[in-house]
Design an enzyme around this catalytic site. Sequence first.
Site, mmCIF file in Angstrom:
data_model
loop_
_atom_site.group_PDB
_atom_site.id
_atom_site.type_symbol
_atom_site.label_atom_id
_atom_site.label_comp_id
_atom_site.label_asym_id
_atom_site.label_seq_id
_atom_site.Cartn_x
_atom_site.Cartn_y
_atom_site.Cartn_z
ATOM 1 N N GLY A 12 6.838 16.265 -6.310
ATOM 2 C CA GLY A 12 6.628 15.102 -7.369
ATOM 3 C C GLY A 12 7.885 14.341 -7.324
ATOM 4 O O GLY A 12 8.075 13.030 -8.626
ATOM 5 N N ASN A 14 7.424 11.418 -5.152
ATOM 6 C CA ASN A 14 6.609 9.746 -5.559
ATOM 7 C C ASN A 14 6.013 9.524 -6.388
ATOM 8 O O ASN A 14 5.817 8.623 -7.275
ATOM 9 C CB ASN A 14 5.174 9.687 -4.171
ATOM 10 C CG ASN A 14 6.416 9.596 -3.007
ATOM 11 O OD1 ASN A 14 6.078 8.767 -2.424
ATOM 12 N ND2 ASN A 14 6.544 10.880 -1.779
ATOM 13 N N LYS A 65 -14.442 24.530 -4.516
ATOM 14 C CA LYS A 65 -13.243 23.026 -4.411
ATOM 15 C C LYS A 65 -14.806 22.578 -5.161
ATOM 16 O O LYS A 65 -14.249 21.416 -5.941
ATOM 17 C CB LYS A 65 -13.103 23.046 -2.865
ATOM 18 C CG LYS A 65 -12.638 21.634 -2.652
ATOM 19 C CD LYS A 65 -12.392 20.859 -1.787
ATOM 20 C CE LYS A 65 -11.986 22.184 -1.473
ATOM 21 N NZ LYS A 65 -11.144 20.885 0.333
ATOM 22 N N MET A 90 -1.599 18.980 -0.941
ATOM 23 C CA MET A 90 -1.759 19.272 -0.466
ATOM 24 C C MET A 90 -3.260 20.255 0.430
ATOM 25 O O MET A 90 -3.203 21.344 0.672
ATOM 26 C CB MET A 90 -0.758 20.416 0.468
ATOM 27 C CG MET A 90 0.436 19.817 0.185
ATOM 28 S SD MET A 90 0.614 17.965 1.648
ATOM 29 C CE MET A 90 2.139 18.628 1.815
ATOM 30 N N ARG A 91 -4.114 18.877 -0.256
ATOM 31 C CA ARG A 91 -5.734 19.514 0.173
ATOM 32 C C ARG A 91 -6.529 19.054 0.589
ATOM 33 O O ARG A 91 -6.425 17.345 0.481
ATOM 34 C CB ARG A 91 -5.633 19.881 -1.402
ATOM 35 C CG ARG A 91 -5.026 21.485 -2.073
ATOM 36 C CD ARG A 91 -6.631 22.306 -3.205
ATOM 37 N NE ARG A 91 -5.570 22.809 -3.717
ATOM 38 C CZ ARG A 91 -5.436 23.983 -3.052
ATOM 39 N NH1 ARG A 91 -7.113 24.286 -2.100
ATOM 40 N NH2 ARG A 91 -4.647 25.253 -2.792
ATOM 41 N N ASN A 107 -3.532 8.159 0.301
ATOM 42 C CA ASN A 107 -2.575 8.964 0.730
ATOM 43 C C ASN A 107 -1.210 8.309 0.957
ATOM 44 O O ASN A 107 -0.983 7.637 2.162
ATOM 45 C CB ASN A 107 -3.461 10.193 0.944
ATOM 46 C CG ASN A 107 -2.664 10.762 1.900
ATOM 47 O OD1 ASN A 107 -1.592 11.455 0.856
ATOM 48 N ND2 ASN A 107 -2.289 11.707 2.981
ATOM 49 N N HIS A 109 1.796 10.092 4.097
ATOM 50 C CA HIS A 109 2.005 11.134 5.103
ATOM 51 C C HIS A 109 3.465 10.700 5.725
ATOM 52 O O HIS A 109 3.336 10.003 5.840
ATOM 53 C CB HIS A 109 0.572 10.881 5.630
ATOM 54 C CG HIS A 109 0.933 12.406 6.910
ATOM 55 N ND1 HIS A 109 0.428 14.097 6.458
ATOM 56 C CD2 HIS A 109 0.762 12.495 8.074
ATOM 57 C CE1 HIS A 109 0.706 14.616 7.385
ATOM 58 N NE2 HIS A 109 0.753 13.324 8.821
HETATM 59 C C1 GAR Z 1 5.204 13.384 1.232
HETATM 60 O O1 GAR Z 1 6.786 13.512 2.009
HETATM 61 C C2 GAR Z 1 4.626 13.449 1.187
HETATM 62 O O2 GAR Z 1 4.844 12.175 2.145
HETATM 63 C C3 GAR Z 1 3.679 14.588 2.251
HETATM 64 O O3 GAR Z 1 4.624 15.239 1.608
HETATM 65 C C4 GAR Z 1 5.653 15.151 0.563
HETATM 66 C C5 GAR Z 1 5.602 15.103 -1.074
HETATM 67 O O4 GAR Z 1 7.337 15.218 -1.691
HETATM 68 N N1 GAR Z 1 2.542 14.374 2.327
HETATM 69 C C6 GAR Z 1 1.902 15.319 2.842
HETATM 70 O O5 GAR Z 1 2.687 15.685 3.981
HETATM 71 C C7 GAR Z 1 -0.046 15.094 3.427
HETATM 72 N N2 GAR Z 1 -0.014 15.230 4.680
HETATM 73 P P1 GAR Z 1 6.758 14.434 -3.292
HETATM 74 O O6 GAR Z 1 6.135 16.132 -3.858
HETATM 75 O O7 GAR Z 1 8.588 14.803 -4.017
HETATM 76 O O8 GAR Z 1 6.361 13.268 -3.703
#
Ligand code: GAR
Length: 190
Positions: A12, A14, A65, A90-91, A107, A109
């Site tokens: 979390g 972000n 879902k 992650m879904r 999103n 990535h």
């Molecule tokens: C982030 O790096 C995001 O880009 C990635 O998960 C992480 C979450 O970090 N997302 C993916 O890989 C999507 N396919 P956080 O929980 O510290 O924000």
Amino acid sequence: MKNIAVFASGEGTNFDVIAEACEQGVISAKVVLMVCDKPAAKVVEKAAQRGIDSFVFSPKDYSSKADYEREIVRLLDEKNVDLVCLAGYMRIVSDVLLSSYEGKMINIHPSLLPAFKGAHAVEQAIAYGVKVFGITIHWVDASLDGGKIIAQKAFYYDGNDAEEVHRIGQKIEHTMYVEVIDKLLKNNYS
Ligand code: GAR
């Protein structure tokens, strides 16, 4: 004032940065909901500390879902959410969410899409031997890390330390996500 929902499954960081930017007025919006599919995830605590409402669920408690997504849509509608930000959620989202929120869901990535989709983008990029890594923010559609690209940032790294790449990428993500959210809300989603 616009309303934002953040979806997350893990740490979390972000989520925290977006919530802080809203509290500080850097983004002219309020995080009104945090959605998490992993009750033990650190983001759950972070939302509680900030006093942000959350919907935390275990997919296994629902028959499908569509079932839990219907509940999420109900909450998003109830809270008049203008923008849904997936931040490590992650879904893959289904038609239930998309039929109400496509065009209002983004999103982030940790790769230069369309390369290295999925949950292990950085590790895959290192295994492939790439030297230019990056971050992508894109509109969400029904595909895995698909959807039209909104913004990308690249960085050069010559090595094979995945943690180092995650660290560099995370710093970029944090400034980039705040900038993009602010811009989309100010410019009416364009
Ligand atoms: C982030 O790096 C995001 O880009 C990635 O998960 C992480 C979450 O970090 N997302 C993916 O890989 C999507 N396919 P956080 O929980 O510290 O924000």
